[in-house]
Design an enzyme around this catalytic site. Structure first.
Site, PDB file in Angstrom:
ATOM      1  N   TYR A   1       0.822  -1.211   0.000  1.00  0.00           N
ATOM      2  CA  TYR A   1       0.000   0.000   0.000  1.00  0.00           C
ATOM      3  C   TYR A   1       0.857   1.262   0.000  1.00  0.00           C
ATOM      4  O   TYR A   1       1.841   1.349   0.730  1.00  0.00           O
ATOM      5  CB  TYR A   1      -0.921   0.024   1.230  1.00  0.00           C
ATOM      6  CG  TYR A   1      -1.830   1.228   1.184  1.00  0.00           C
ATOM      7  CD1 TYR A   1      -2.968   1.206   0.397  1.00  0.00           C
ATOM      8  CD2 TYR A   1      -1.512   2.395   1.868  1.00  0.00           C
ATOM      9  CE1 TYR A   1      -3.786   2.319   0.302  1.00  0.00           C
ATOM     10  CE2 TYR A   1      -2.329   3.511   1.793  1.00  0.00           C
ATOM     11  CZ  TYR A   1      -3.457   3.465   1.007  1.00  0.00           C
ATOM     12  OH  TYR A   1      -4.260   4.576   0.908  1.00  0.00           O
TER      13      TYR A   1
ATOM     14  N   TRP B   1       1.246   5.586  -1.906  1.00  0.00           N
ATOM     15  CA  TRP B   1       0.894   6.526  -2.964  1.00  0.00           C
ATOM     16  C   TRP B   1       1.825   6.501  -4.166  1.00  0.00           C
ATOM     17  O   TRP B   1       1.490   7.026  -5.211  1.00  0.00           O
ATOM     18  CB  TRP B   1       0.815   7.942  -2.385  1.00  0.00           C
ATOM     19  CG  TRP B   1      -0.585   8.251  -1.979  1.00  0.00           C
ATOM     20  CD1 TRP B   1      -1.359   7.525  -1.117  1.00  0.00           C
ATOM     21  CD2 TRP B   1      -1.387   9.346  -2.431  1.00  0.00           C
ATOM     22  NE1 TRP B   1      -2.593   8.110  -1.002  1.00  0.00           N
ATOM     23  CE2 TRP B   1      -2.637   9.237  -1.787  1.00  0.00           C
ATOM     24  CE3 TRP B   1      -1.170  10.413  -3.285  1.00  0.00           C
ATOM     25  CZ2 TRP B   1      -3.667  10.144  -1.999  1.00  0.00           C
ATOM     26  CZ3 TRP B   1      -2.197  11.326  -3.489  1.00  0.00           C
ATOM     27  CH2 TRP B   1      -3.424  11.180  -2.850  1.00  0.00           C
TER      28      TRP B   1
HETATM   29  N1  LIG Z   1      -2.378   8.325  12.104  1.00  0.00           N
HETATM   30  C1  LIG Z   1      -2.725   8.391  10.824  1.00  0.00           C
HETATM   31  N2  LIG Z   1      -2.124   7.577   9.950  1.00  0.00           N
HETATM   32  C2  LIG Z   1      -2.461   7.610   8.642  1.00  0.00           C
HETATM   33  C3  LIG Z   1      -3.459   8.500   8.178  1.00  0.00           C
HETATM   34  C4  LIG Z   1      -4.092   9.339   9.131  1.00  0.00           C
HETATM   35  O1  LIG Z   1      -4.996  10.130   8.789  1.00  0.00           O
HETATM   36  N3  LIG Z   1      -3.692   9.278  10.432  1.00  0.00           N
HETATM   37  N4  LIG Z   1      -3.791   8.531   6.850  1.00  0.00           N
HETATM   38  C5  LIG Z   1      -3.570   7.307   6.108  1.00  0.00           C
HETATM   39  C6  LIG Z   1      -3.738   7.524   4.674  1.00  0.00           C
HETATM   40  S1  LIG Z   1      -5.260   8.150   4.211  1.00  0.00           S
HETATM   41  C7  LIG Z   1      -2.805   7.201   3.760  1.00  0.00           C
HETATM   42  S2  LIG Z   1      -3.208   7.335   2.097  1.00  0.00           S
HETATM   43  C8  LIG Z   1      -1.496   6.662   4.150  1.00  0.00           C
HETATM   44  C9  LIG Z   1      -0.350   7.140   3.256  1.00  0.00           C
HETATM   45  O2  LIG Z   1       0.738   6.315   3.395  1.00  0.00           O
HETATM   46  P1  LIG Z   1       1.823   6.134   2.229  1.00  0.00           P
HETATM   47  O3  LIG Z   1       1.198   6.230   0.887  1.00  0.00           O
HETATM   48  O4  LIG Z   1       2.588   4.898   2.529  1.00  0.00           O
HETATM   49  O5  LIG Z   1       2.727   7.419   2.479  1.00  0.00           O
HETATM   50  P2  LIG Z   1       3.802   8.122   1.555  1.00  0.00           P
HETATM   51  O6  LIG Z   1       4.676   8.871   2.487  1.00  0.00           O
HETATM   52  O7  LIG Z   1       3.126   8.905   0.485  1.00  0.00           O
HETATM   53  O8  LIG Z   1       4.612   6.917   0.965  1.00  0.00           O
HETATM   54  C10 LIG Z   1       4.894   6.746  -0.382  1.00  0.00           C
HETATM   55  C11 LIG Z   1       6.324   6.227  -0.497  1.00  0.00           C
HETATM   56  O9  LIG Z   1       6.552   5.906  -1.859  1.00  0.00           O
HETATM   57  C12 LIG Z   1       7.844   6.394  -2.229  1.00  0.00           C
HETATM   58  N5  LIG Z   1       7.834   6.619  -3.682  1.00  0.00           N
HETATM   59  C13 LIG Z   1       7.385   7.717  -4.344  1.00  0.00           C
HETATM   60  N6  LIG Z   1       7.576   7.568  -5.659  1.00  0.00           N
HETATM   61  C14 LIG Z   1       8.145   6.355  -5.841  1.00  0.00           C
HETATM   62  C15 LIG Z   1       8.574   5.634  -6.987  1.00  0.00           C
HETATM   63  O10 LIG Z   1       8.452   6.082  -8.125  1.00  0.00           O
HETATM   64  N7  LIG Z   1       9.103   4.395  -6.773  1.00  0.00           N
HETATM   65  C16 LIG Z   1       9.237   3.854  -5.541  1.00  0.00           C
HETATM   66  N8  LIG Z   1       9.753   2.634  -5.442  1.00  0.00           N
HETATM   67  N9  LIG Z   1       8.866   4.528  -4.445  1.00  0.00           N
HETATM   68  C17 LIG Z   1       8.320   5.749  -4.591  1.00  0.00           C
HETATM   69  C18 LIG Z   1       8.030   7.643  -1.437  1.00  0.00           C
HETATM   70  O11 LIG Z   1       9.410   7.971  -1.309  1.00  0.00           O
HETATM   71  C19 LIG Z   1       7.356   7.278  -0.106  1.00  0.00           C
HETATM   72  O12 LIG Z   1       8.271   6.752   0.812  1.00  0.00           O
HETATM   73  O13 LIG Z   1      -1.230   7.032   5.508  1.00  0.00           O
HETATM   74  C20 LIG Z   1      -2.252   6.602   6.391  1.00  0.00           C
HETATM   75  N10 LIG Z   1      -1.833   6.786   7.770  1.00  0.00           N
HETATM   76  N1  LIG Z   2      -1.451  18.493   2.063  1.00  0.00           N
HETATM   77  C1  LIG Z   2      -1.884  17.216   2.066  1.00  0.00           C
HETATM   78  N2  LIG Z   2      -3.107  16.923   1.587  1.00  0.00           N
HETATM   79  C2  LIG Z   2      -3.552  15.641   1.584  1.00  0.00           C
HETATM   80  C3  LIG Z   2      -2.747  14.579   2.059  1.00  0.00           C
HETATM   81  C4  LIG Z   2      -1.458  14.918   2.585  1.00  0.00           C
HETATM   82  O1  LIG Z   2      -0.705  14.036   3.035  1.00  0.00           O
HETATM   83  N3  LIG Z   2      -1.068  16.235   2.561  1.00  0.00           N
HETATM   84  N4  LIG Z   2      -3.214  13.282   2.012  1.00  0.00           N
HETATM   85  C5  LIG Z   2      -4.305  12.989   1.097  1.00  0.00           C
HETATM   86  C6  LIG Z   2      -4.926  11.713   1.453  1.00  0.00           C
HETATM   87  S1  LIG Z   2      -4.089  10.279   1.132  1.00  0.00           S
HETATM   88  C7  LIG Z   2      -6.151  11.632   1.994  1.00  0.00           C
HETATM   89  S2  LIG Z   2      -6.856  10.093   2.289  1.00  0.00           S
HETATM   90  C8  LIG Z   2      -6.934  12.814   2.309  1.00  0.00           C
HETATM   91  C9  LIG Z   2      -7.589  12.690   3.677  1.00  0.00           C
HETATM   92  O2  LIG Z   2      -8.586  13.615   3.821  1.00  0.00           O
HETATM   93  P1  LIG Z   2      -9.319  13.742   5.217  1.00  0.00           P
HETATM   94  O3  LIG Z   2      -9.499  12.404   5.808  1.00  0.00           O
HETATM   95  O4  LIG Z   2     -10.524  14.563   5.029  1.00  0.00           O
HETATM   96  O5  LIG Z   2      -8.199  14.573   5.987  1.00  0.00           O
HETATM   97  P2  LIG Z   2      -7.809  14.822   7.496  1.00  0.00           P
HETATM   98  O6  LIG Z   2      -6.827  15.938   7.423  1.00  0.00           O
HETATM   99  O7  LIG Z   2      -7.391  13.558   8.148  1.00  0.00           O
HETATM  100  O8  LIG Z   2      -9.131  15.301   8.194  1.00  0.00           O
HETATM  101  C10 LIG Z   2      -9.837  16.448   7.765  1.00  0.00           C
HETATM  102  C11 LIG Z   2     -10.442  17.143   8.945  1.00  0.00           C
HETATM  103  O9  LIG Z   2     -11.434  16.331   9.555  1.00  0.00           O
HETATM  104  C12 LIG Z   2     -11.616  16.803  10.877  1.00  0.00           C
HETATM  105  N5  LIG Z   2     -12.083  15.681  11.691  1.00  0.00           N
HETATM  106  C13 LIG Z   2     -11.359  14.675  12.202  1.00  0.00           C
HETATM  107  N6  LIG Z   2     -12.144  13.824  12.891  1.00  0.00           N
HETATM  108  C14 LIG Z   2     -13.398  14.306  12.802  1.00  0.00           C
HETATM  109  C15 LIG Z   2     -14.670  13.870  13.289  1.00  0.00           C
HETATM  110  O10 LIG Z   2     -14.812  12.846  13.939  1.00  0.00           O
HETATM  111  N7  LIG Z   2     -15.754  14.655  12.982  1.00  0.00           N
HETATM  112  C16 LIG Z   2     -15.653  15.784  12.259  1.00  0.00           C
HETATM  113  N8  LIG Z   2     -16.768  16.459  11.997  1.00  0.00           N
HETATM  114  N9  LIG Z   2     -14.467  16.225  11.786  1.00  0.00           N
HETATM  115  C17 LIG Z   2     -13.364  15.488  12.041  1.00  0.00           C
HETATM  116  C18 LIG Z   2     -10.281  17.324  11.338  1.00  0.00           C
HETATM  117  O11 LIG Z   2     -10.428  18.566  11.985  1.00  0.00           O
HETATM  118  C19 LIG Z   2      -9.462  17.397  10.072  1.00  0.00           C
HETATM  119  O12 LIG Z   2      -8.809  18.638   9.899  1.00  0.00           O
HETATM  120  O13 LIG Z   2      -6.123  13.970   2.294  1.00  0.00           O
HETATM  121  C20 LIG Z   2      -5.363  14.076   1.091  1.00  0.00           C
HETATM  122  N10 LIG Z   2      -4.781  15.402   1.072  1.00  0.00           N
HETATM  123 MO   LIG Z   3      -5.195   8.474   1.894  1.00  0.00          MO
END
Ligand SMILES: Nc1nc2c(c(=O)[nH]1)N[C@H]1C(S)=C(S)[C@@H](COP(=O)(O)OP(=O)(O)OC[C@H]3O[C@@H](n4cnc5c(=O)[nH]c(N)nc54)[C@H](O)[C@@H]3O)O[C@H]1N2
Ligand SMILES: Nc1nc2c(c(=O)[nH]1)N[C@H]1C(S)=C(S)[C@@H](COP(=O)(O)OP(=O)(O)OC[C@H]3O[C@@H](n4cnc5c(=O)[nH]c(N)nc54)[C@H](O)[C@@H]3O)O[C@H]1N2
Ligand SMILES: [Mo]
Length: 752
Positions: free
Chosen positions: A114, A116
């Site tokens: 998993y 990005w």
């Molecule tokens: N506590 C908490 N944890 C969370 C979340 C949260 O809201 N709270 N959000 C979750 C969510 S929604 C997500 S999507 C995940 C994200 O988790 P990840 O998608 O695992 O996070 P990234 O840091 O984007 O990791 C992508 C990795 O791919 C590598 N990469 C980029 N390009 C390439 C390439 O071309 N080739 C190779 N081999 N590698 C590459 C980058 O260097 C990076 O290390 O985190 C989750 N974890």
């Molecule tokens: N700059 C930047 N943008 C991103 C990403 C990143 O790494 N960096 N990651 C991307 C990815 S993979 C994802 S999945 C999306 C995630 O998108 P989201 O899941 O929407 O993002 P979060 O920042 O985790 O949460 C958004 C807001 O929800 C509010 N919130 C949290 N818990 C609750 C709740 O129980 N109730 C209510 N009403 N509000 C709550 C918080 O105040 C928070 O600021 O973002 C994407 N956008």
């Molecule tokens: Mo995500």
């Protein structure tokens, strides 16, 4: 001096790479982007960072114990790596892949990987590693996403599709024209809309919000954090305790019913099972009416305010948009289900500018007008071993409990016995919850192989690390199904160090393992790029959107897709004639009750939406861990990507990851702005830097993810990855989604 310019793309936007004398010096914003993200400024520093993996590397202990006992202990990160040449590393990896496949079959290999990866669709690492392992006979894959795993599995039961959670929702022009009240649960965070999976040529959320505001749409921000809506939107703020949105919506439903304002005609025509929900709301079974007073005690929102919200919604054209964060929490199915049900009670789904939507503030491109023609994509192919696939966030459970049974979406499944983990394009030591538990899990497999551009915490805990190029070092094509641009991603510089493209790495391994033809289908990278583009162009043309040929696109650097003339309204056809155009649910209608889910008999997800206390929330917080920590997305990077870069560094507080605290919570602990603080609970501890902010609800702390996990000898994470604190539990037996946002902690000042 020679200056060259190359079109390029990242998940955070399109840009022009300026190259001087062969060195990438600057990323200039894409000319067509009305609101470029400052994240592109970090790119040159990222590409040339001293964190790059320059040469293939093998963990010394793993190398030394090859002939004897396996040394699996790799999670401590005091690992010493030996650099080897490419052939040696590839031979070692191929032999190990063969050994494990021969001895244990496909269920011994984990390739879910998993993450990005990069915006480029051809060298999309996560797709390629699966394609590679699938072509060799299959592997254990992951189902769903960390982003919206709970919603993804739930929504097909209740609305027949999960498409709307990926951004296919009633389009912004329709909202601007018809909507009166827009309720944003979890807000409309512009910081999150900087990102679109697959990249974007156009950051359009600020523009659409302005258009709606100008059209007179009233915005309401239901969130524990006022910052979740830009000030200029002048949204009303309903500060709510995290994890309690379901209770708030049940109370609105209660208000509607007791005043006879629910849309009974709509409910009879378009929904299934409403009476059961009504009985529950009125407290007929459990003796607890879900009244405004009842909800006020749970949500921290006054009964009067709940009645005001009800009045604002009843009889109005309303759009309720639910951030993905709401379901990335324990019992995260409930707010989504109740949200759909409430919107139906208001008679809205299927009307122009009305209904429900997901993630308007979670990602760029949600609800933009864009022809439904997909985007170029590399194919992972078919996994012959898909029966072993696990719900995405159950990775540590799987590694720790081979052979154990678990529930998922009506099935009783068994965790496979994984011996080899291959990760490319993701960072589990960024994304997974309870990192101290992940450490124990990570020591279980015999071998871990990682393709990475950077020495991430995950790469530091691998046995074989292959250096991967970044997008600037190879040709690719970029586009997202939620953006109007197709971008030629041109190689701008030579590979850094000995880095190779993921496609080349997997081709070399497939060749050693005797299935090169299956992996490549006889195409090299340039031919694949052409193939996936032409496949997309063919589909687009057949739907009335002719595309330029690849050479023309390459010449220009981008192609712009014109928006469709007609607004997209989710469930429009269903609304017009529900008999002729039923939803793909069991009843053909919106399932306020799902008989199918009810028949699964899950105590943690019954047959209609209910209020269920999350395991950890303010309502059950004790003195030991009294604060609800929201671990949100970082404004200054994409997850862990670029944490060491200049844009992220500028957001740190005295060099530490920022933590927002309410003034009273800070004062109680003697914490001042800029102080170093320690966050802890029974699972772990990390450091942060304090920001005092009255936009955050009292009792709530906010810390973004993304800081690189770096535990000291006592296990204290000095950089501040909040996943040392988050619990590793599934949202429910139905969806087993990631529940990262339910976490209680204590915070204290760190005195020097
Ligand atoms: N506590 C908490 N944890 C969370 C979340 C949260 O809201 N709270 N959000 C979750 C969510 S929604 C997500 S999507 C995940 C994200 O988790 P990840 O998608 O695992 O996070 P990234 O840091 O984007 O990791 C992508 C990795 O791919 C590598 N990469 C980029 N390009 C390439 C390439 O071309 N080739 C190779 N081999 N590698 C590459 C980058 O260097 C990076 O290390 O985190 C989750 N974890
Ligand atoms: N700059 C930047 N943008 C991103 C990403 C990143 O790494 N960096 N990651 C991307 C990815 S993979 C994802 S999945 C999306 C995630 O998108 P989201 O899941 O929407 O993002 P979060 O920042 O985790 O949460 C958004 C807001 O929800 C509010 N919130 C949290 N818990 C609750 C709740 O129980 N109730 C209510 N009403 N509000 C709550 C918080 O105040 C928070 O600021 O973002 C994407 N956008
Ligand atoms: Mo995500």
């Amino acid at each position: 001096m020679s200056t060259q310019r190359f079109s390029s793309l990242a998940h955070w936007g399109a840009f022009t790479a300026v190259v001087e004398d062969g060195r990438f010096v600057k990323a200039e914003p894409f000319e067509k982007d009305p609101a470029p993200s400052p994240l592109i400024d970090a790119m040159p520093a990222m590409v040339y960072s001293d964190k790059r993996v320059l040469r293939p590397a093998v963990r010394r202990e793993w190398l030394m114990s090859r002939s004897g006992k396996w040394n699996r202990l790799r999670s401590g990160a005091r690992n010493v790596f030996v650099e080897v040449d490419w052939d040696t590393a590839l031979d070692l990896a191929a032999a190990e892949l063969k050994r494990v496949r021969d001895a244990h079959g496909p269920s011994g290999l984990f390739g879910g990987s998993y993450g990005w990866s990069s915006a480029g669709r051809m060298n999309h690492a996560k797709t390629l590693v699966r394609r590679f392992l699938f072509s060799g006979g299959g592997c254990v894959d992951q189902i769903g996403t960390y982003s919206f795993g709970a919603g993804q599995t739930l929504l097909p039961h209740i609305i027949g599709t999960s498409d709307p959670i990926g951004g296919k929702v009633t389009s912004w022009p329709s909202i601007a024209r018809h909507c009166q009240v827009f309720v944003a649960f979890g807000g409309l965070a512009l910081r999150n809309a900087q990102i679109t999976a697959g990249g974007c040529g156009e950051h359009s959320l600020p523009g659409w919000l302005k258009a709606c505001k100008d059209a007179g749409v009233c915005f309401i921000n239901v969130s524990p954090n006022r910052n979740d809506c830009p000030d200029w939107l002048e949204a009303q703020w309903i500060p709510i305790r995290p994890g309690t949105d379901t209770a708030l919506m049940l109370a609105v439903a209660h208000e509607l019913i007791t005043s006879g304002r629910q849309d009974s005609v709509y409910l009879a025509r378009y929904t299934h099972g409403y009476e059961q929900l009504e009985a529950y709301v009125l407290g007929r079974g459990d003796g607890t009416p879900k009244s405004a007073e009842w909800a006020a005690a749970i949500c921290g929102v006054s009964a009067a305010r709940i009645r005001e919200l009800t009045d604002a919604l009843a009889g109005q054209r309303s759009m309720m948009s639910f951030a993905w964060s709401l379901q990335r929490a324990h019992r995260g199915e409930q707010p989504y289900w109740m949200g759909v049900a409430l919107s139906a009670m208001l008679g809205q789904p299927g009307l122009p500018g009305g209904g429900f939507a997901f993630g308007h503030g979670s990602s760029g491109g949600v609800g933009i007008p864009r022809p439904e023609i997909g985007a170029p994509e590399m194919a992972a192919g078919h996994n012959p071993a898909s029966a072993h696939n696990i719900p995405v966030a159950r990775i540590a459970d799987m590694l720790l409990n081979p052979g154990a049974e678990y529930d998922f979406n009506g099935q009783r499944k068994t965790y496979p016995d994984v011996r080899l983990v291959y990760w490319a394009g993701g960072n589990p030591y960024h994304h997974h919850q309870d990192l101290n538990r992940l450490n124990r899990a990570w020591d279980q497999p015999e071998t871990v192989i990682v393709n990475e551009s950077f020495w991430t915490a995950t790469a530091q805990r691998a046995d074989i690390v292959f250096p991967a190029t970044t997008t600037l070092e190879r040709n690719d094509i970029g586009s997202s199904s939620r953006d109007r641009f197709v971008i030629a991603m041109k190689q701008a510089i030579a590979p850094v160090g000995e880095a190779r493209d993921d496609f080349a790495i997997f081709s070399a391994l497939a060749q050693r393992l005797g299935y090169l033809q299956d992996f490549t289908e006889g195409r090299d990278q340039a031919q694949w790029l052409r193939f996936i583009y032409e496949r997309f162009a063919g589909i687009a043309a057949s739907k009335g959107y002719p595309q330029p040929d690849l050479d023309t696109l390459w010449e220009k650097g981008y192609h712009e897709l014109m928006p469709p003339e007609k607004d997209y309204v989710l469930f429009e056809a269903f609304h017009a004639d529900p008999q002729a155009n039923p939803l793909k649910t069991a009843s053909g209608r919106i399932e306020i009750v799902s008989d199918k889910i009810a028949a699964m008999n899950y105590a943690d997800c019954p047959g209609h939406p209910v209020w269920m206390e999350p395991d950890e929330w303010i309502g059950n917080a004790g003195e030991q861990y009294p604060l609800h920590l929201m671990t949100i997305q970082p404004p200054d990077k994409l997850h862990s990507q670029g944490d060491f870069g200049p844009v992220s560094a500028a957001h740190k507080v005295n060099g530490r990851e920022a933590v927002r605290l309410h003034p009273r919570d800070a004062a109680r602990r003697g914490i001042k702005a800029g102080d170093a603080i320690r966050l802890f609970n029974a699972r772990g501890a990390c450091l942060g830097g304090a920001i005092i902010d009255d936009a955050v609800l009292e009792g709530v702390a906010v810390m973004a993810t993304g800081a690189w996990y770096a535990p000291d000898a006592q296990g204290l994470d000095v950089n501040g990855n909040p996943n040392v604190l988050a619990a590793d539990r599934g949202t429910s037996s139905l969806t087993q989604g990631c529940a990262a946002l339910s976490v209680l902690v204590q915070i204290e000042a760190v005195r020097a």
